[in-house]
Write a protein that holds these residues in place. Structure first.
Motif: not given
Length: 760
Positions: A210-223
């Motif tokens: 859930n914090r990935m977007q907070e650090f500017g990391v885009e979530r893809t199918i891999k995540s």
């Protein structure tokens, strides 16, 4: 930077050349051994690698290369090959492993490597012997400004810490990367999510996701795939469904891998209907199931004991021209075995072979227990032979024990032995418990020769003493075999088996008693006695027959003293010897001239209430008296009288007088007079005559006085001779007393006769 790196490499190679050279005064041992060096070796290394920090690196390198060239030429002349120098990262890792992380160690590493680059740091992290070493090195090079860790070294340390479950350190390093100007990417987050999932901390995996977007990391199918794997592994199927819907809302399309993970997780949680819906959803989205998908479906239905559904998908995948793999066939075989459909499992094995798919270790491990349970032992034997021919070792080695037990249960002892041979061919360690099952059944079937052959193999290979063994030989296996060996002249071999078992703590009374009896029968009582002493020390109960056989063995060896010692031990341990055993031991002791020992056996017998063998005990008393052991003889007579056995005193006195054992006869007569035991007048006279003839006038005077005091007869014809001898020897007082006693006795006798005549 490149120049410094090159200089560093050259410096290190020169240092290693010097250290590896026979001409070097440094410690060769430190660089040639992987074991921990001694402290002097560490000091030598430090001095060797430190050098002069202000000197010219390239000059030192050139000098050391010259030394290396000379040493290599010398080695070639001796016909030997030089060893390749050790890699610098390996040296650093070994130094960190062998010493505490101190300033001294850090300085040693800096002197060894003046300049650090990406390749070296990455290799040290990769080769570190544990995660703590890697973390210390990672932080040290950065803190000392020796090297600025880049994306690859960060990924490496996060991977190492995640694998070692040091997740807090790994997370801190991940979250600190933006502060260092390093851009976070999805792969690092996937790595952390998976690490927390493997550690079973699902909530932390979800938080990181859930914090990935907070650090500017885009979530893809891999995540999402990484998250789904973590969630369904822990049975959070509802959470998986929620995040699946969230993924769709974000416009991320699932892949075949996504569906395979989710279907597997739903089956794992027992949600068969949910798994089926996702399978249909997968096809509706135009995603064709692959062999992994069908394997998952087949396995899931088999776990749910719905073999018919599993068969349907098995047929369906073949209809789609998807070739089943060994996993597919093994899964189906497992399903059939669980449903006791062994014939179908065998049919499937033949089918997979016909398609060119060879069974693997898991296939065989799945099939063999089912064959054993269905009592299809000939088929099981065939499968085992096939495994041995292909050198395939099952994952679960306990299957061998099941095979052995099943073959023995079916009466196929040769097949059970073949299992042991098959294990040897497969280099699988055999255990004593496996041999024990076969040996036990061979003994039950009367095939003792086969059991002995197995025992020879067992002893030769020291199978019993293998420390990793978990299956030990049971008493039901070794006791019948030991009994057979002891009864057939092979007690030594049986003892070898028992001593190995005793090293494991076995204290079997039945086996030890059998061994003692076996040694006794074979004429080796010393070995039997040693085992008996072991039993006594370990407080193992012994049997009466064990002592009897050992005593008899010593007697046959004409060693009655040892037999008597065993008899004493027998009594101490609460066993009552038979009357005949007492007699046998006493007779042999007496025959061997051990009169006093025989006397002690007689004493023990009488104290135990055994009152037999009057002739023998009298003979023992006579022998004691003849040997001069008068006090002991009188003590034994006292014991006999208390036991209700009265010796023939007159006969004993007569024999002693005949053998001129005058002192013994005198003491025996004196003993009888003191206790008013009945003794014939002739015995008195024999003793008096012997004393008088031997010149022992005072002894004769004393005993005659006692006889007269007891009211005995004074008609001894040699009274006058005794009085005369007393006077001649100057004992006039004793002569006068004796004369008056005799006259008084005669007068009393005359008065008695006269009164009798008047009365008449």
């Amino acid at each position: 930077m490149a120049c410094l790196a090159a200089a560093k490499r050259a410096n290190f190679n020169g240092q290693l050349s010097k250290l590896s050279s026979p001409l070097s005064l440094g410690s060769n041992f430190f660089f040639c051994s992987l074991s921990a060096p001694s402290e002097p070796a560490k000091l030598d290394e430090e001095s060797a690698v430190s050098g002069n920090g202000n000197g010219d690196i390239l000059s030192r390198t050139a000098a050391r290369e010259a030394v290396t060239t000379r040493s290599q030429n010398s080695i070639r002349r001796e016909g030997r090959r030089s060893k390749s120098p050790e890699k610098i990262e390996d040296v650093i890792c070994r130094m960190m492993a062998n010493r505490a992380w101190t300033t001294r160690l850090q300085n040693s590493i800096r002197n060894l490597v003046p300049c650090f680059d990406h390749e070296l740091v990455y290799n040290v992290l990769h080769s570190a012997r544990n995660a703590d070493h890697a973390l210390q090195f990672f932080r040290w090079v950065e803190r000392k400004n020796l090297f600025r860790n880049d994306m690859e070294t960060h990924r490496k340390i996060i991977e190492i810490l995640g694998g070692a479950a040091k997740l807090n350190h790994a997370r801190c390093i991940l979250l600190d990367m933006p502060k260092k100007g390093l851009e976070l990417n999805e792969d690092l987050w996937v790595l952390m999510i998976d690490s927390y999932g493997k550690a079973g901390i699902v909530q932390e995996s979800v938080k990181l996701f859930n914090r990935m977007q907070e650090f500017g990391v885009e979530r893809t199918i891999k995540s999402y795939d990484a998250l789904f794997k973590v969630i369904v592994r822990r049975g959070r199927y509802m959470m998986a469904k929620r995040y699946f819907n969230k993924m769709l809302n974000e416009g991320i399309e699932p892949t075949r891998h996504t569906f395979n993970n989710l279907i597997w997780g739903f089956f794992l949680s027992g949600k068969v209907e949910t798994a089926l819906r996702f399978f249909e959803d997968m096809k509706s989205r135009g995603i064709s199931p692959d062999v992994v998908t069908y394997n998952t479906m087949i396995n899931g239905y088999n776990r749910s004991k719905k073999i018919e559904e599993a068969e349907k998908y098995f047929v369906e995948m073949k209809g789609r021209n998807i070739l089943p793999t060994v996993i597919t066939f093994t899964t189906m075989i497992k399903g059939y075995i669980l449903q006791d459909r062994v014939d179908d499992a065998l049919r499937l094995v033949e089918e997979m072979k016909s398609l060119g798919v060879n069974p693997n270790a898991i296939t065989y491990s799945t099939l063999l227990p089912g064959l054993c349970n269905a009592e299809k032992m000939s088929e099981a034997q065939t499968v085992l032979k096939e495994m041995a021919d292909r050198y395939i070792v099952p994952k679960d080695e306990s299957i061998f024990m099941k095979l052995i037990s099943s073959q023995c249960k079916a009466g196929n002892l040769d097949a059970a032995v073949d299992v042991l041979n098959g294990m040897n061919r497969l280099s699988v360690s055999t255990e004593a418990g496996q041999y024990g099952v076969v040996i036990e059944n061979c003994c039950k079937a009367g095939q003792h020769d086969k059991a002995v052959a197995l025992l020879d193999n067992l002893i030769e290979k020291d199978v019993i003493l293998v420390p990793q063994s978990t299956l030990h030989m049971e008493s039901s296996a070794y006791n019948p075999l030991i009994e057979y060996l002891c009864n057939n002249g092979q007690t030594a071999k049986a003892e070898t088996l028992m001593r190995q078992l005793m090293k494991l703590g076995v204290q079997d009374a039945l086996a030890l008693n059998a061994l003692i009896c076996g040694h006794s029968r074979e004429g080796t009582p010393e070995s039997a006695l040693e085992l008996l002493q072991i039993m006594h020390r370990r407080k193992i109960p012994s049997e009466k027959s064990t002592y009897e056989s050992l005593i008899q063995s010593f007697l046959e060896r004409n060693e009655p003293a040892d037999a008597k010692a065993v008899l004493d031990s027998m009594l101490e341990n609460g066993h009552l010897p038979s009357s005949s055993l007492y007699r046998t031991v006493m007779e042999r002791l007496l025959k061997d001239g051990r009169v006093q020992t025989a006397s002690r056996v007689m004493k023990a017998m009488l104290e135990k209430g055994v009152k037999d063998h009057e002739d023998l005990v009298t003979k023992i008393v006579e022998s004691l008296l003849m040997r001069g052991h008068v006090e002991e003889a009188l003590g034994r007579i006292e014991l006999l009288m208390h036991s209700g056995i009265t010796p023939d005193f007159d006969n004993l006195i007569s024999i002693l007088c005949q053998q001129e054992k005058i002192v013994a006869a005198l003491k025996l007569l004196d003993y009888c007079l003191e206790r008013d035991y009945s003794v014939d007048t002739s015995s008195f006279e024999k003793v008096l005559e012997a004393l008088l003839a031997d010149g022992k006038t005072l002894n004769a005077y004393s005993i005659l006085c006692k006889i007269m005091e007891k009211g005995g007869s004074t008609d001894w014809s040699n009274c006058k001779d005794l009085i005369k001898s007393l006077n001649e020897q100057g004992n006039t007082k004793q002569a006068d007393i004796l004369s008056r006693m005799i006259v008084g006795k005669n007068e009393d006798r005359k008065k008695g006769k006269k009164k009798g005549a008047v009365a008449g």
